[in-house]
Design a protein around this motif. Structure first.
Motif, PDB file in Angstrom:
ATOM      1  N   UNK A 177     -15.947 -32.885 -75.783  1.00 31.01           N
ATOM      2  CA  UNK A 177     -14.657 -33.545 -75.587  1.00 31.01           C
ATOM      3  C   UNK A 177     -14.552 -34.771 -76.494  1.00 31.01           C
ATOM      4  N   UNK A 178     -13.515 -34.866 -77.328  1.00 30.15           N
ATOM      5  CA  UNK A 178     -13.393 -36.031 -78.221  1.00 30.15           C
ATOM      6  C   UNK A 178     -13.229 -37.324 -77.430  1.00 30.15           C
ATOM      7  N   UNK A 195     -10.336 -37.942 -89.259  1.00 33.14           N
ATOM      8  CA  UNK A 195     -11.743 -38.095 -88.914  1.00 33.14           C
ATOM      9  C   UNK A 195     -11.964 -37.526 -87.520  1.00 33.14           C
ATOM     10  N   UNK A 196     -12.594 -36.374 -87.441  1.00 34.56           N
ATOM     11  CA  UNK A 196     -12.767 -35.698 -86.153  1.00 34.56           C
ATOM     12  C   UNK A 196     -14.193 -35.803 -85.618  1.00 34.56           C
ATOM     13  N   UNK A 197     -15.154 -36.120 -86.468  1.00 29.51           N
ATOM     14  CA  UNK A 197     -16.543 -36.251 -86.004  1.00 29.51           C
ATOM     15  C   UNK A 197     -17.225 -37.427 -86.699  1.00 29.51           C
ATOM     16  N   UNK A 198     -18.163 -38.014 -85.991  1.00 25.52           N
ATOM     17  CA  UNK A 198     -19.056 -39.024 -86.558  1.00 25.52           C
ATOM     18  C   UNK A 198     -20.483 -38.502 -86.446  1.00 25.52           C
ATOM     19  N   UNK A 210     -20.691 -36.680 -82.965  1.00 21.17           N
ATOM     20  CA  UNK A 210     -19.779 -37.151 -81.934  1.00 21.17           C
ATOM     21  C   UNK A 210     -18.342 -36.791 -82.306  1.00 21.17           C
ATOM     22  N   UNK A 211     -17.658 -36.060 -81.444  1.00 18.53           N
ATOM     23  CA  UNK A 211     -16.250 -35.732 -81.667  1.00 18.53           C
ATOM     24  C   UNK A 211     -15.393 -36.934 -81.279  1.00 18.53           C
TER      25      UNK A 211
END
Length: 302
Positions: A177-178, A195-198, A210-211
């Motif tokens: 879950x973001x 930017x959808x993930x780190x 991380x979403x």
């Protein structure tokens, strides 16, 4: 070669025109124009392109300015030191520093420098853009991970790293879950490439993805930190900026971004004798940050 004519040429080149050079120096505009014309005649070179409203250095003029401005500055500093009986700092010191470091520490540093060296007129400009030290007349610039420049030398005086932090009330992420994220910069770039993930490493050094869902875009990292404190979302921030919050448990760390190390450099022209003013400012940086750690910069922020 006429040294006075060369000095007048450098003066006009630095200020970008005869009128401005005359006002800054108190010299007659006609005298400056005549001396530059005499220099051009003696060298058989056109040093300026003259238009109705624009005065621009030619390629030959720019090459001459870059070399002579350094030599004349060395001569001026040497004669000033001899006349004063020593190398005590005096005169004007122009420094360019990035926004975040200026907000965090430059006010206190500048005050300390002014109290220690009352015969130096310190001028600090805050900007993140690359600057041409010779062209813009800076004595020293502070930059984060600067591109190599063969004309400059310098030293690293501070190292930092990026961590992912959030308010304890936000709750640690679980599953795919973001989580809401606060980003630095405008939304336009992120709309084109969201930017959808780190990618980060957790406390045990294990990689983690991380979403995230961007919910707020701010232009200052101090603003980003304040938004994270207000429980808007998580953010990637320099460790020095959040160490005090982590110690007080007002923020928690979710991980560390495995990006290249953040290094703050103090840069100055390599072909120029290191003036007492620049040496004194470098000494102040070393005194303020003897180990160059995020903890030392955090103390300034506190």
């Amino acid at each position: 070669m006429d040294l006075l004519a060369l000095a007048d040429f450098t003066l006009v080149a630095r200020h970008g025109g005869f009128g401005r050079a005359a006002r800054e120096s108190g010299r007659p505009k006609a005298t400056l124009s005549r001396r530059v014309a005499d220099l051009e005649s003696g060298l058989n070179l056109r040093l300026f392109e003259r238009g109705p409203r624009v005065l621009k250095l030619t390629e030959e003029g720019r090459a001459l300015y870059e070399k002579t401005s350094v030599l004349l500055a060395q001569l001026d500093e040497s004669t000033t030191a001899i006349a004063s009986g020593g190398g005590a700092p005096r005169g004007r010191l122009r420094v360019s520093a990035p926004l975040l470091f200026s907000q965090a520490a430059m006010g206190k540093l500048a005050a300390r420098f002014a109290l220690q060296h009352r015969e130096v007129r310190l001028e600090v400009t805050t900007e993140d853009r690359p600057v041409d030290m010779v062209e813009e007349g800076y004595d020293l610039v502070i930059r984060v991970n600067p591109d190599p420049d063969e004309r400059l030398v310098g030293r690293i005086f501070m190292r930092d790293r990026i961590v992912v932090v959030a308010s304890p009330e936000l709750g640690r992420p679980s599953g795919a879950t973001p989580v809401p994220a606060v980003l630095r910069g405008g939304a336009g770039a992120d709309a084109a490439a969201p930017a959808t993930t780190w990618d980060l490493t957790d406390a045990k050094g294990k990689p983690k993805r991380l979403a995230v869902q961007p919910v707020l875009h701010l232009s200052s990292l101090f603003m980003v930190r304040d938004a994270v404190r207000a429980q808007v979302g998580a953010a990637c921030l320099p460790l020095s900026l959040v160490l005090n919050d982590l110690a007080a448990s007002t923020l928690v760390q979710w991980g560390e971004v495995p990006s290249p190390e953040i290094a703050l450099w103090a840069l100055y022209p390599s072909r120029r004798l290191l003036s007492p003013r620049v040496s004194a400012f470098l000494d102040l940086l070393k005194e303020a940050f003897p180990q160059g750690t995020p903890q030392e910069l955090a103390a300034y922020i506190a």
